[in-house]
Every structure is written in structure tokens, then in C-alpha cells.
Enzyme design. Structure first.
Site, mmCIF file in Angstrom:
data_model
loop_
_atom_site.group_PDB
_atom_site.id
_atom_site.type_symbol
_atom_site.label_atom_id
_atom_site.label_comp_id
_atom_site.label_asym_id
_atom_site.label_seq_id
_atom_site.Cartn_x
_atom_site.Cartn_y
_atom_site.Cartn_z
ATOM 1 N N ASP A 94 0.896 -1.304 0.005
ATOM 2 C CA ASP A 94 -0.064 -0.044 -0.122
ATOM 3 C C ASP A 94 0.933 1.247 0.014
ATOM 4 O O ASP A 94 1.857 1.441 0.982
ATOM 5 C CB ASP A 94 -0.864 -0.023 1.461
ATOM 6 C CG ASP A 94 -2.070 0.961 1.311
ATOM 7 O OD1 ASP A 94 -2.557 1.334 0.322
ATOM 8 O OD2 ASP A 94 -2.430 1.288 2.249
ATOM 9 N N GLY A 235 -8.925 5.619 1.338
ATOM 10 C CA GLY A 235 -9.506 6.518 2.273
ATOM 11 C C GLY A 235 -10.940 6.246 2.457
ATOM 12 O O GLY A 235 -11.740 6.987 2.731
ATOM 13 N N ASP A 279 -8.600 0.726 6.320
ATOM 14 C CA ASP A 279 -7.557 0.759 7.504
ATOM 15 C C ASP A 279 -8.257 1.293 8.980
ATOM 16 O O ASP A 279 -8.419 0.590 9.974
ATOM 17 C CB ASP A 279 -6.359 1.363 7.382
ATOM 18 C CG ASP A 279 -5.371 1.012 8.041
ATOM 19 O OD1 ASP A 279 -5.743 0.459 9.040
ATOM 20 O OD2 ASP A 279 -4.228 1.400 7.917
ATOM 21 N N SER A 280 -8.617 2.536 8.766
ATOM 22 C CA SER A 280 -8.801 3.167 10.224
ATOM 23 C C SER A 280 -10.049 2.491 10.815
ATOM 24 O O SER A 280 -10.059 2.489 11.979
ATOM 25 C CB SER A 280 -9.471 4.773 9.936
ATOM 26 O OG SER A 280 -8.298 5.470 9.363
HETATM 27 P P1 13P Z 1 -8.929 4.757 5.681
HETATM 28 O O1 13P Z 1 -8.088 5.467 6.668
HETATM 29 O O2 13P Z 1 -9.976 5.507 5.466
HETATM 30 O O3 13P Z 1 -9.155 3.641 6.418
HETATM 31 O O4 13P Z 1 -7.982 4.540 4.337
HETATM 32 C C1 13P Z 1 -7.230 3.359 4.188
HETATM 33 C C2 13P Z 1 -6.355 3.589 3.222
HETATM 34 O O5 13P Z 1 -6.766 4.035 1.974
HETATM 35 C C3 13P Z 1 -5.139 2.506 2.879
HETATM 36 O O6 13P Z 1 -4.379 2.846 1.804
HETATM 37 O O1 G3H Z 2 -3.305 4.996 3.649
HETATM 38 C C1 G3H Z 2 -2.608 4.786 4.707
HETATM 39 C C2 G3H Z 2 -2.942 3.443 5.577
HETATM 40 O O2 G3H Z 2 -3.942 3.448 6.264
HETATM 41 C C3 G3H Z 2 -1.712 2.989 6.107
HETATM 42 O O3 G3H Z 2 -1.332 3.762 7.182
HETATM 43 O O4 G3H Z 2 1.225 4.483 6.913
HETATM 44 O O5 G3H Z 2 -0.020 4.311 9.411
HETATM 45 O O6 G3H Z 2 0.466 2.158 8.127
HETATM 46 P P1 G3H Z 2 -0.039 3.648 7.801
HETATM 47 ZN ZN ZN Z 3 -4.537 4.745 1.120
#
Ligand code: 13P
Ligand code: G3H
Ligand code: ZN
Length: 332
Positions: A94, A235, A279-280
């Protein structure tokens, strides 16, 4: 050098082609630790959903690249143990920010990488993305690129404002880079504070913030330019109010956290958007469950007693996303 094929992983090509045809999206869940990985695999195996395991540069540094590789390999075997005969699991980098990082992931068994050169000038974004594509494709590793800028933090890249992807650039970009999928900016952003209170309105009944809608007109224009091309939304956490409330109730402090409403993600999933990054929401579920145990049982000091409930809550979240938001259940 290890090929992802030896690890039982798959790249995104077939996953995305099927998702676009079928009008659903593949979940791309980030992970940093064992409990998240267990929860993702269990949720995917039980719902028979293809899944993308995402590792950011920060996660790779946190968890150690060698350990991560074996964790992903273990995840495939764990999925089989859970009764998923042919697991459709992709291991994806990612927000890769350099050719070297992407190459290292390809060489270490990742089946897909993202090169995020979206903060560079257009021609430099093309040049770096093409370099990664040329390397990755030799090993049948698929490549996600990004055009447009999301507000918020993208690993080490951060921007206060978003710049929507320009539909007039996408054909040139996709053709010249040869990328397999394109992350676009249509109003999503990273983290648990996707919009400032000033950008939102307030629901008069609940007092909660209501975010501005995603720019579906921009998405439509992009799809018109690139019919059938796989589109990615970053996101895309919804920041569920129940987790935010739980965190705040048990001693946390997350005022006015706001995410993307799930109905909008559902709508996007039915289009050429075939990968949705979350992720969040998982971080919020984990933190909410841990805070609850700490608040209710201050004498508890066995990590299994608070990481276990956190794992259960994340599994519930992943299943909910798969079934009710992305529609990817039963597709693997
Ligand atoms: P969120 O922060 O909205 O979960 O997005 C995650 C993301 O885009 C990881 O690349
Ligand atoms: O896009 C960001 C992802 O949520 C990953 O976050 O760089 O804190 O692991 P991180
Ligand atoms: Zn991202």
C-alpha cells in the site's frame, strides 16, 4: 527472490475483472499484526470473499518484512484450514513511494504493489509508475498507480487539501504507464477525520456531522474515459459512530471523527470501483474493544484477554463490510 505463486497468493487481475463484471468491490484491508490478519482471514473464509491484504511501508517496518511474508503464506494455509478450498488472497504493498520499495516487495513474494507517485509532477508520476510496472510485470505482479491527491496523510505524504483526479488525464496516464488499476481522488481521504466540521453540515436531530457527498460526477467522467478499467478508492473508512462512542465512553478522545457514509461506498462498489481500502475502521474497532476491557477490568494484564475481544470485533466489522458494503461475499 520468491514468487507469490509459490506462496499460494494471487494477483489482482482476475479479481478485478470479475468484480467489475459482477458489480461488487474487493475489500483491501490493511494489517500490521497477527490479530488483524486472523480476523481478516476468518471473515473472508467464512463469507468466501476474495481479499487483498494490504501492507503499508510503515506496517512493513513495524512487522518486519520476512515475518510478514511468512504471515501471508500462513494466512493462505489458515484459510484452507477454515474450509476455504481455493483461497483468493492477494498480498499488496500500500502506498509504495519508491521503485526500490516496490522491487523489494515483488522480490519478497507480494502479488501486487502500489506505486504512489501522486504527489510528484504529472510526467514524473508517469515515469516512476512505468518503471515499477516494467519490473513488476516481468513477474506477473500487478501494479496500482494514483492520479489526483487525497487530503490527509498518505504514509509519509500529507496534503491539507484534495485535488480531484482530472478525467482528461486518465487515458494518457493509463496508456503510458501500463498500470493495472488506478486510485483516484473523488473526495475520500485517509484517517478518522476525513472532513473538518466546517466542510460538513450538522444533523439537527443528533448533532452529528454529515460529510459532503463524494464527487460521483468525477467518477462517471473517469469511467467514460476508461471503460472497464479497474478503479480504486483509498480513504474509504466509514468511521462507525458506535466505535467512536465506545472509545470516548471508555476514556478516549476522538471528537468529531467522521468518515464516508456506507451507502456511498455501496454505490461506488457497483461501478468500476473494484478495490476499496479500509484501515482506520479496523484501528477504531481494535481500540474500542481494548479500551472497554481496560475500563471494565483494570486488573487484566493478559494481552489475550484484550486482544481477543479486539479480534472478535474486527472480524465482525470485516464481515459487515464484505456483506453489506462491498458485496464480495460468495465471490471466491
Ligand atoms: P482509511 O484511513 O479511510 O481506512 O483508508 C485506508 C487506505 O486508504 C489505505 O491505503
Ligand atoms: O493509507 C494509509 C494506510 O492507512 C496505512 O497507514 O502508513 O499508518 O500504516 P500507515
Ligand atoms: Zn490509502
Amino acid at each position: 527472490m520468491v514468487s507469490y505463486k509459490e506462496l499460494g497468493l494471487v494477483n489482482t487481475r482476475e479479481m478485478f475483472a470479475k468484480a467489475i463484471k459482477g458489480g461488487y468491490a474487493i475489500p483491501a484491508f490493511n494489517f500490521n499484526n497477527m490479530e488483524q490478519l486472523q480476523a481478516i482471514i476468518k471473515a473472508s473464509a467464512e463469507t468466501k470473499s476474495p481479499v487483498i491484504l494490504q501492507v503499508s511501508k510503515g506496517a512493513r517496518n513495524y512487522a518486519n518484512q520476512t515475518l510478514l511474508r511468512y504471515m501471508a503464506q500462513g494466512a493462505v494455509e489458515y484459510a484452507k484450514e477454515l474450509g476455504w478450498e481455493k483461497p483468493q488472497i492477494c498480498l499488496h504493498l500500500d502506498h509504495g513511494d519508491s521503485f526500490e520499495l516496490c522491487k523489494s516487495c515483488v522480490d519478497f513474494g507480494f502479488s501486487s504493489v502500489m506505486i504512489d507517485a501522486s504527489s510528484l509532477p504529472y510526467e514524473e508520476n508517469i515515469a516512476l509508475t512505468k518503471k515499477v510496472v516494467d519490473y513488476a510485470h516481468q513477474y506477473d505482479v500487478t501494479v496500482e498507480a494514483e492520479l489526483g491527491v487525497l487530503a490527509g496523510v498518505e504514509d509519509e505524504v500529507s496534503s491539507a487539501v484534495s485535488h480531484y483526479t482530472k478525467p482528461e488525464e486518465v487515458v494518457d496516464f493509463a496508456t503510458r504507464t501500463g498500470c493495472d488499476s488506478l486510485a483516484i481522488s473523488i473526495g475520500t481521504s485517509h484517517g478518522a477525520y476525513k472532513f473538518t466540521p466546517e466542510q460538513c453540515t450538522r444533523d439537527p436531530k443528533t448533532g452529528k456531522l454529515v460529510p459532503p457527498p463524494l464527487a460521483f460526477d468525477v467518477l462517471d467522467a473517469i469511467m467514460e474515459q476508461l471503460p472497464g478499467f479497474p478503479i480504486v478508492l483509498h480513504g474509504s473508512s466509514s468511521v462507525p459512530q458506535e466505535y467512536v462512542d465506545m472509545i470516548n465512553q471508555y476514556g478516549g478522545k476522538l471528537p468529531d471523527a467522521v468518515g464516508i457514509p456506507e451507502e456511498q461506498l455501496r454505490k461506488a462498489a457497483k461501478s468500476a470501483v473494484c478495490k476499496i481500502n479500509i484501515d482506520s475502521d479496523s484501528r477504531l474497532a481494535f481500540t474500542a474493544a481494548v479500551r472497554k476491557v481496560f475500563a471494565e477490568k483494570p486488573g487484566e494484564f493478559d494481552p489475550r484477554k484484550y486482544c481477543g475481544p479486539a479480534r472478535d470485533l474486527m472480524e465482525e466489522l470485516y464481515k459487515h463490510k464484505i456483506i453489506n458494503v462491498l458485496g464480495s461475499d460468495g465471490k471466491a
